[in-house]
Design a protein around this motif. Sequence first.
Motif, PDB file in Angstrom:
ATOM      1  N   GLU A 211       0.853  -1.185   0.000  1.00 53.71           N
ATOM      2  CA  GLU A 211       0.000   0.000   0.000  1.00 53.71           C
ATOM      3  C   GLU A 211       0.890   1.238   0.000  1.00 53.71           C
ATOM      4  OE1 GLU A 211      -3.752   1.701   2.652  1.00 53.71           O
ATOM      5  OE2 GLU A 211      -2.017   0.811   3.648  1.00 53.71           O
ATOM      6  N   VAL A 212       0.684   2.141  -0.969  1.00 54.82           N
ATOM      7  CA  VAL A 212       1.529   3.329  -1.056  1.00 54.82           C
ATOM      8  C   VAL A 212       0.757   4.626  -0.831  1.00 54.82           C
ATOM      9  CG1 VAL A 212       3.184   2.202  -2.574  1.00 54.82           C
ATOM     10  CG2 VAL A 212       1.283   3.457  -3.578  1.00 54.82           C
ATOM     11  N   ALA A 213      -0.577   4.587  -0.884  1.00 60.25           N
ATOM     12  CA  ALA A 213      -1.386   5.784  -0.616  1.00 60.25           C
ATOM     13  C   ALA A 213      -2.784   5.342  -0.231  1.00 60.25           C
ATOM     14  CB  ALA A 213      -1.428   6.706  -1.837  1.00 60.25           C
ATOM     15  N   ASN A 214      -3.487   6.161   0.539  1.00 54.43           N
ATOM     16  CA  ASN A 214      -4.851   5.838   0.950  1.00 54.43           C
ATOM     17  C   ASN A 214      -5.607   7.126   1.256  1.00 54.43           C
ATOM     18  OD1 ASN A 214      -4.080   6.557   3.670  1.00 54.43           O
ATOM     19  ND2 ASN A 214      -3.242   4.504   3.919  1.00 54.43           N
ATOM     20  N   GLY A 215      -6.895   6.968   1.605  1.00 52.95           N
ATOM     21  CA  GLY A 215      -7.714   8.122   1.938  1.00 52.95           C
ATOM     22  C   GLY A 215      -8.083   8.993   0.753  1.00 52.95           C
ATOM     23  N   LEU A 216      -8.041   8.415  -0.474  1.00 58.23           N
ATOM     24  CA  LEU A 216      -8.305   9.180  -1.686  1.00 58.23           C
ATOM     25  C   LEU A 216      -9.760   9.046  -2.114  1.00 58.23           C
ATOM     26  CD1 LEU A 216      -5.052   8.044  -3.469  1.00 58.23           C
ATOM     27  CD2 LEU A 216      -5.511  10.370  -2.707  1.00 58.23           C
ATOM     28  N   ARG A 217     -10.292  10.087  -2.729  1.00 59.24           N
ATOM     29  CA  ARG A 217     -11.678  10.094  -3.192  1.00 59.24           C
ATOM     30  C   ARG A 217     -11.732   9.627  -4.647  1.00 59.24           C
ATOM     31  NH1 ARG A 217     -12.180  16.210  -1.217  1.00 59.24           N
ATOM     32  NH2 ARG A 217     -10.125  16.078  -2.180  1.00 59.24           N
ATOM     33  N   HIS A 230      10.948  11.601  -9.747  1.00 58.49           N
ATOM     34  CA  HIS A 230      10.274  10.406  -9.228  1.00 58.49           C
ATOM     35  C   HIS A 230       9.108  10.750  -8.307  1.00 58.49           C
ATOM     36  CE1 HIS A 230      12.851   7.215 -10.911  1.00 58.49           C
ATOM     37  NE2 HIS A 230      13.762   8.167 -10.921  1.00 58.49           N
ATOM     38  N   ARG A 231       8.521  11.922  -8.518  1.00 58.08           N
ATOM     39  CA  ARG A 231       7.226  12.217  -7.922  1.00 58.08           C
ATOM     40  C   ARG A 231       6.156  11.464  -8.700  1.00 58.08           C
ATOM     41  NH1 ARG A 231       6.786  18.478  -8.976  1.00 58.08           N
ATOM     42  NH2 ARG A 231       7.810  17.775 -10.894  1.00 58.08           N
ATOM     43  N   PHE A 232       5.014  11.218  -8.066  1.00 55.20           N
ATOM     44  CA  PHE A 232       3.863  10.800  -8.853  1.00 55.20           C
ATOM     45  C   PHE A 232       2.642  11.602  -8.408  1.00 55.20           C
ATOM     46  CE2 PHE A 232       3.917   7.563  -5.447  1.00 55.20           C
ATOM     47  CZ  PHE A 232       2.598   7.567  -5.007  1.00 55.20           C
ATOM     48  N   PHE A 233       1.720  11.749  -9.341  1.00 56.65           N
ATOM     49  CA  PHE A 233       0.562  12.618  -9.165  1.00 56.65           C
ATOM     50  C   PHE A 233      -0.695  11.758  -9.246  1.00 56.65           C
ATOM     51  CE2 PHE A 233       4.099  14.859 -10.893  1.00 56.65           C
ATOM     52  CZ  PHE A 233       4.058  16.151 -10.395  1.00 56.65           C
ATOM     53  N   VAL A 234      -1.550  11.862  -8.240  1.00 59.47           N
ATOM     54  CA  VAL A 234      -2.782  11.077  -8.195  1.00 59.47           C
ATOM     55  C   VAL A 234      -3.970  12.022  -8.286  1.00 59.47           C
ATOM     56  CG1 VAL A 234      -4.203   9.484  -6.860  1.00 59.47           C
ATOM     57  CG2 VAL A 234      -1.712   9.240  -6.841  1.00 59.47           C
ATOM     58  N   ALA A 235      -4.839  11.760  -9.275  1.00 59.98           N
ATOM     59  CA  ALA A 235      -6.012  12.595  -9.498  1.00 59.98           C
ATOM     60  C   ALA A 235      -7.252  11.943  -8.909  1.00 59.98           C
ATOM     61  CB  ALA A 235      -6.207  12.831 -10.993  1.00 59.98           C
ATOM     62  N   GLU A 236      -8.025  12.718  -8.166  1.00 55.84           N
ATOM     63  CA  GLU A 236      -9.303  12.265  -7.640  1.00 55.84           C
ATOM     64  C   GLU A 236     -10.424  12.678  -8.596  1.00 55.84           C
ATOM     65  OE1 GLU A 236      -8.713  12.509  -2.849  1.00 55.84           O
ATOM     66  OE2 GLU A 236      -9.053  14.393  -3.911  1.00 55.84           O
ATOM     67  N   GLN A 237     -11.501  11.922  -8.604  1.00 55.51           N
ATOM     68  CA  GLN A 237     -12.598  12.193  -9.524  1.00 55.51           C
ATOM     69  C   GLN A 237     -13.237  13.564  -9.285  1.00 55.51           C
ATOM     70  OE1 GLN A 237     -15.563   9.128  -9.564  1.00 55.51           O
ATOM     71  NE2 GLN A 237     -16.780  10.071 -11.184  1.00 55.51           N
ATOM     72  N   PRO A 537     -17.340   3.196  -4.578  1.00 56.53           N
ATOM     73  CA  PRO A 537     -17.101   4.015  -5.774  1.00 56.53           C
ATOM     74  C   PRO A 537     -17.959   5.264  -5.869  1.00 56.53           C
ATOM     75  CG  PRO A 537     -18.436   2.130  -6.355  1.00 56.53           C
ATOM     76  CD  PRO A 537     -18.097   1.964  -4.899  1.00 56.53           C
ATOM     77  N   SER A 538     -17.750   6.169  -4.957  1.00 54.16           N
ATOM     78  CA  SER A 538     -18.388   7.478  -5.002  1.00 54.16           C
ATOM     79  C   SER A 538     -17.293   8.531  -5.058  1.00 54.16           C
ATOM     80  CB  SER A 538     -19.259   7.706  -3.767  1.00 54.16           C
ATOM     81  OG  SER A 538     -19.598   9.075  -3.635  1.00 54.16           O
ATOM     82  N   ALA A 539     -17.506   9.551  -5.866  1.00 54.16           N
ATOM     83  CA  ALA A 539     -16.486  10.580  -6.065  1.00 54.16           C
ATOM     84  C   ALA A 539     -16.139  11.330  -4.787  1.00 54.16           C
ATOM     85  CB  ALA A 539     -16.945  11.571  -7.137  1.00 54.16           C
ATOM     86  N   TYR A 540     -16.984  11.250  -3.770  1.00 52.31           N
ATOM     87  CA  TYR A 540     -16.747  11.998  -2.540  1.00 52.31           C
ATOM     88  C   TYR A 540     -16.358  11.096  -1.357  1.00 52.31           C
ATOM     89  CZ  TYR A 540     -18.552  16.210  -4.745  1.00 52.31           C
ATOM     90  OH  TYR A 540     -18.724  17.295  -5.576  1.00 52.31           O
ATOM     91  N   ALA A 541     -16.255   9.801  -1.587  1.00 54.67           N
ATOM     92  CA  ALA A 541     -15.933   8.871  -0.496  1.00 54.67           C
ATOM     93  C   ALA A 541     -14.418   8.661  -0.419  1.00 54.67           C
ATOM     94  CB  ALA A 541     -16.639   7.537  -0.724  1.00 54.67           C
ATOM     95  N   PRO A 542     -13.779   8.990   0.706  1.00 53.41           N
ATOM     96  CA  PRO A 542     -12.314   8.901   0.823  1.00 53.41           C
ATOM     97  C   PRO A 542     -11.825   7.490   1.146  1.00 53.41           C
ATOM     98  CG  PRO A 542     -13.213   9.758   2.855  1.00 53.41           C
ATOM     99  CD  PRO A 542     -14.392   9.540   1.946  1.00 53.41           C
ATOM    100  N   HIS A 543     -12.224   6.528   0.330  1.00 58.07           N
ATOM    101  CA  HIS A 543     -11.857   5.140   0.599  1.00 58.07           C
ATOM    102  C   HIS A 543     -10.962   4.549  -0.484  1.00 58.07           C
ATOM    103  CE1 HIS A 543     -14.604   5.511   3.812  1.00 58.07           C
ATOM    104  NE2 HIS A 543     -15.722   5.337   3.121  1.00 58.07           N
ATOM    105  N   GLY A 544     -10.338   5.413  -1.286  1.00 57.92           N
ATOM    106  CA  GLY A 544      -9.483   4.947  -2.365  1.00 57.92           C
ATOM    107  C   GLY A 544      -8.046   4.768  -1.931  1.00 57.92           C
ATOM    108  N   SER A 545      -7.366   3.795  -2.539  1.00 60.20           N
ATOM    109  CA  SER A 545      -5.972   3.494  -2.207  1.00 60.20           C
ATOM    110  C   SER A 545      -5.167   3.241  -3.478  1.00 60.20           C
ATOM    111  CB  SER A 545      -5.881   2.252  -1.299  1.00 60.20           C
ATOM    112  OG  SER A 545      -6.583   2.445  -0.089  1.00 60.20           O
ATOM    113  N   VAL A 546      -3.847   3.354  -3.345  1.00 58.31           N
ATOM    114  CA  VAL A 546      -2.918   3.015  -4.422  1.00 58.31           C
ATOM    115  C   VAL A 546      -2.051   1.869  -3.942  1.00 58.31           C
ATOM    116  CG1 VAL A 546      -1.064   3.822  -5.930  1.00 58.31           C
ATOM    117  CG2 VAL A 546      -2.906   5.391  -5.262  1.00 58.31           C
ATOM    118  N   TYR A 547      -1.912   0.835  -4.769  1.00 55.52           N
ATOM    119  CA  TYR A 547      -1.135  -0.348  -4.424  1.00 55.52           C
ATOM    120  C   TYR A 547      -0.037  -0.574  -5.463  1.00 55.52           C
ATOM    121  CZ  TYR A 547      -5.417  -1.351  -1.773  1.00 55.52           C
ATOM    122  OH  TYR A 547      -6.502  -1.282  -0.937  1.00 55.52           O
TER     123      TYR A 547
END
Length: 692
Positions: A211-217, A230-237, A537-547
């Motif tokens: 797990e590398v990131a969490n709490g994403l919408r 070596h930055r990475f950019f994560v876009a939320e809906q 899977p809701s655009a406002y729910a902060p339950h997304g993660s990056v693996y």
Amino acid sequence: MPGGSANGLRGAQRCWPCQLFPVTFPLCLAILLGWGGSLQGHPQCLDYGPPFRPPTGLVFCSDYQSFGCCDRHKDLHIASRFRDIMAHLDLQGHTLCRGYIKDILCQECSPYAAHLYDAENPRSPLRHLPGLCSDYCSAFHASCQSAVSLLTSHRGPQWPRDGNATHLCRLLELPDKDYCFPNVLRSDRLTRSLGVVAEGPRGCLQLCLVEVANGLRNPVSMVHAGDATHRFFVAEQVGVVWVFLPDGSRLEKPFLDLRSSVLTTPWVGDERGFLGMAFHPKFHRNRKFYVYYSCLAKKKVEKIRISEMKVSRADPNRAELKSERSSLLGKVLRIDVNRPGQGGSRYQVPKDNPFLSEPGAHPAVYAYGVRNMWRCAVDRGDPVTRRGRGRIFCGDVGQNRFEEVDLIVKGGNYGWRAKEGFACYDAKLCHNASLDDILPIYAYSHTVGKSVTGGCVYRGCESPNLNGLYIFGDFMSGRIMALQEDRKTQKWRKRDICLGDTAACASPGLVSAHSQFVISFAEDEAGELHFLATSYPSAYAPHGSVYKFVDPSRRAPPGKCRYKPVPVRTTSKRIRFRPLATTVLDLIKQQAEKAARNSSSETSVPGLEPASAQRAASRVLAPPAGSKRASQGPGSKKKARAWPPGPQGKSRKHPRAPRGGRRWLSLQGPAGKSRPPPLVKEAAVTQGRTAH
């Protein structure tokens, strides 16, 4: 054979360190059996990583030069220890003990070294000698009793002081006789698949996750800038893009915030929102990047916008909102954003585009006949041969029956609406031979999944076994799959991927599960493969993660994948990453402790009262003083989150479709004959001159 050298690659069984505490062995055995038997051994080194192929041959521990846990530096260090020990022996000792001492020292190079030394769990005390089979141990003790003290400085309370062979060999034995040395050399089961991706009981490829990131919408996209930072950019809906630094931290201020422009809602499965992002190949010079999102135009007409923007000169981690200019939307498009076109156009159409001179066709179209592509990726090519470089893979969401993966070629017609997958969708169109449709490289029915999420071809450094695998998934079912190309037939074979296996992933930091809804796949700047998922899977729910994917069977040699990120100036506060997912080691520990509690309440351990048994269990499972522990976040022991209520705080019900007849994703089970749509649709912008 006394002093016999290893002639193969074998390993040892994982066991809690009971053999260092003989009095607790019955309790420890109960712990192991309490959760279904002992954990099966898997290849693992003393640094908790998988084995590797040394880049250069080994001089001393040459039996492990094709695959193991030693590089040339460690091999020379072991050879130096060997010479120091041999210097204390007389001529007879040299003759009798040379082979034994070499064998024992070189077990640090075994691909199963962690199991031989009980080092697979950082909470466990490390053995001072590897696990030895009883007959080998007895022969070693009989010939080289004086060498035992030279091999270890351990003088614990259980260490034999009277030269008793039985006592010594009991301390060094392993519960599973197949895994002790040298029996481990004779097990075909343990050696026939060394160095390749491990397979599960049904033939699935066993991979692990970090797990590398969490709490994403609803994280819909992850990209890198290609600027060596070596930055990475994560876009939320919802329209917010976050910056993650190489140390795992996230910047407090977002890179981009388009919430005032992006059209989306909290409703489950709404396909509108911020959907794609890509950086210009020469971003480090021109500071340009591209975004793709839903918006409301005049008179509240819903539209899709592809825009070019620039990064702030004052802060390389913030975008300039005023730099936005709009561009074109199409099917699979190929445009040159480096040169302006005719008539004031902000881009130029490449002269070799297939429909440049086609009457009635837009010149920017590169391919057509696709239905609803979600996530395309460009193959970097083999790191050595460059084979496959530039190929475009896309996942195309189906209508009623099939999902497909396409290999995009210039001018290609991919058959929609004539075909869905390999099957006919419109009978009249399907039998028109003049269409010359290009078939998908793979298609699957809705018994497997109902919304494909296109993936990437692995071309990273850390997991060489995965090179060339196209890894993708299904949004609805959460399944992760891989396609492997047969170069002779040019056909693609599908392999299921099983993640979080308890045996294979019992290493620090590896997690046992992932969120169900697989939204997107991505590469970091080093080429390592990740995927983005959410549990709701809701655009406002902060339950997304990056693996991040990890191959537990083989890694690159130490030092090969090191890189030095270019420093980037930051003005925003760094937020330290705190993992929430339960690691496999935490899960094993919880199961073992539960089994120990059950065992102590149901049976009595000979010679121990229940309280003493509890102390013994804690001594077995607790980490030694000063040892490294697996990283645990504040939420690692919390219960799973409940899904949040609806927008008004009421109990969530299946949402009604809004005006206009838009379809919605159902979480209430099968939706009858009509298939649910994917979470989001894509006309994403890719790096380089190709946009789709």
